[in-house]
Enzyme design. Structure first.
Site, mmCIF file in Angstrom:
data_model
loop_
_atom_site.group_PDB
_atom_site.id
_atom_site.type_symbol
_atom_site.label_atom_id
_atom_site.label_comp_id
_atom_site.label_asym_id
_atom_site.label_seq_id
_atom_site.Cartn_x
_atom_site.Cartn_y
_atom_site.Cartn_z
ATOM 1 N N GLU A 165 -46.428 2.851 -26.645
ATOM 2 C CA GLU A 165 -47.324 1.559 -27.122
ATOM 3 C C GLU A 165 -47.457 1.534 -28.727
ATOM 4 O OE1 GLU A 165 -50.663 1.099 -24.679
ATOM 5 O OE2 GLU A 165 -49.677 0.423 -23.077
ATOM 6 N N GLU A 373 -45.922 2.229 -17.254
ATOM 7 C CA GLU A 373 -47.319 1.893 -16.883
ATOM 8 C C GLU A 373 -47.505 0.684 -16.215
ATOM 9 O OE1 GLU A 373 -50.386 2.971 -19.962
ATOM 10 O OE2 GLU A 373 -48.887 4.413 -20.800
#
Ligand code: BGP
Length: 476
Positions: A165, A373
């Site tokens: 991320e 995720e």
């Protein structure tokens, strides 16, 4: 698009789940590990610190046995930089190498493929003091760390993810506890995007190094991708959604895949005197990455409207969390989507948006993708009989898996699915009470209790899903 028949998941589809070192391991200063920025940050109010987490460091064998019982084909975990190089650069901690070596061997013993994230929000504190990603040397620090990992684990780890991320680090660093702004910084936007540039260069060089050192291995980025919707069909809202899509999503993937800066982002940065400086060789380095696949985290979509009318008046910028953006003056204003329900923690739920996001990514980049995720944070309850009845999580995961199958039927190449998280762990800023795992861990926010593991209802359900290669999504 309505399909007459749905395609099956590929036979070698990688079912599994994810964790990250600083959220799951504990033992945060044990066996020579140096502190990371997570260990020295101010702990968010009313939440646990990271000294024990769920003690995966000492209980990984039990945890991996449980993952094997569910039938995992893959386990995505991250390597803590300061566990293997406590000062960030310099001496390697053999105890740290031994831990990850054992963890990898344990996965392989159970035929679980290790999928390793190289960096998940945990810069060594020693490097934080030297300016973290703001320091140009961070590119070399990261590359050295990558080399140590490739040398020690590359014989057994065939799949790597670079930076978890990176877009969230750039857009909402303070929420995660990672942003370091050097004193005296005048143009904060420029500073943040310079740091981002260093990460992009570091990532590209790490991908190239991986290909050079480990020709059989595969490597890719792992941003958090949320397709952004316009609030209405007003053309200005569509432009706003393009703006937000560009700064939230495409900047990261255009760079990882094509080695170019997204033009919308670049123009916006230039206008604010915030375009990053290129060092000699950066342009070539950025083009040399060539990911083999794209890993991406998906929790929900975002929605926004135009901010043109009151650009100067945008009251709020920044974000409440990774998934809730308030806006950016002159670019967009974040709004709630009235068509979507939300979790107990306020994150919207949008399974259809998952398919839309996958389709959009595939048509832009044409690379195989793995979901690194996706999941539901909830206040789970352990009942008297040692069960956790998390039907809400089953429902969330079922709806998202259905959408992957639709995306596969749309012709998108999907390699695997690793929901967050394999086991309960500490959330980025909302403590252990925001649970995501298939495996419940007996501890509270401040009372460590027994740390015993319990199989949630979703554990048995996911086991069935994996055994049927995603064709049986019915209740237990
Ligand atoms: C992602 C992070 C994870 C994780 C997850 C859930 O942004 O990569 O580390 O924690 O979100 O978020 P949270 O813990 O804030 O609920």
């Amino acid at each position: 698009m309505l399909h007459k028949t749905l395609k099956l998941f590929p036979r070698d589809f990688l079912w599994g789940a994810s964790t990250s070192a600083y959220q799951v391991e504990g033992a945060n200063l044990e066996d020579g590990k140096g502190p990371s920025c997570q260990d020295v940050k101010e702990v968010p109010r009313d939440t646990s610190d990271l000294t024990v987490c769920v003690d995966h460091y000492h209980r990984y064998k039990e945890d991996i046995a449980l993952m094997a019982e569910m039938g995992f084909k893959v386990y995505r975990f991250s390597i803590s930089w300061s566990r293997i190089i406590p000062g960030g650069t310099g001496e390697v901690n053999l105890k740290g190498i031994e831990f990850y070596s054992n963890l990898i061997d344990e996965c392989l013993k159970h035929n679980i493929e290790p999928l390793v994230t190289m960096f998940h929000f945990d810069m060594p504190a020693a490097l934080d003091k030297r300016g973290s990603w703001s320091n140009r040397e961070s590119v070399d620090w990261f590359l050295n760390f990558a080399k140590v990992m490739f040398e020690n684990f590359g014989d057994r780890v065939k799949s790597w993810l670079t930076i978890n991320e990176q877009n969230i680090l750039t857009l909402v660093g303070p929420v995660i506890g990672t942003l370091t702004i050097p004193e005296g910084t005048e143009n904060e936007l420029k500073e943040i995007y310079q740091q981002n540039h260093h990460m992009l260069v570091a990532q590209a060089k790490a991908m190239a190094l991986c290909h050079e050192m480990l020709p059989d291995a595969k490597i890719g980025p792992a941003p958090n991708i949320s397709l952004v919707y316009p609030e209405s069909c007003k053309p200005e809202d569509v432009i706003a959604a393009q703006n937000f899509n560009a700064i939230r999503n495409w900047l990261y993937l255009d760079m990882a895949v094509y080695g170019i800066y997204n033009n919308i982002v670049w123009s916006w940065l230039e206008e604010h005197d915030a375009a990053p400086d290129f060092a000699e060789g950066d342009a070539e380095a950025l083009k040399s990455g060539h990911p083999d696949f794209i890993g991406f985290n998906y929790y929900n979509t975002a929605t926004c409207k135009s901010d043109d009318e009151d650009a100067a008046k945008t009251a709020e910028t920044g974000a409440f969390s990774q998934q809730e953006n308030k806006g950016e003056a002159g670019l967009f204003k974040g709004v709630k989507n009235p068509h979507l329900p939300a979790t107990e923690f306020g994150w919207e739920i949008d399974p259809t948006g998952f398919r839309a996001t996958i389709r959009e990514m595939y048509s832009r980049y044409h690379l195989p993708m793995i979901v690194t995720e996706n999941g539901l944070g909830a206040y789970d309850k352990l009942t008297e009989d040692g069960r956790v009845h998390d039907s809400y999580r089953i429902e969330y995961l079922r709806k998202h898996i259905e959408q992957i199958r639709l995306a596969v039927s749309d012709g998108c190449e999907m390699m695997g699915y690793c929901p967050w998280s394999a086991i309960d762990l500490i959330s980025t800023h909302e403590g252990i009470v925001k649970r995501y795992g298939f495996i419940y861990v007996d501890r509270d926010e401040f009372d460590l209790k027994t740390l015993d593991r319990y199989r949630k209802d979703s554990f048995y359900w996911y086991k069935k899903v994996i055994a049927s290669n995603g064709t049986d999504l019915t209740d237990n």
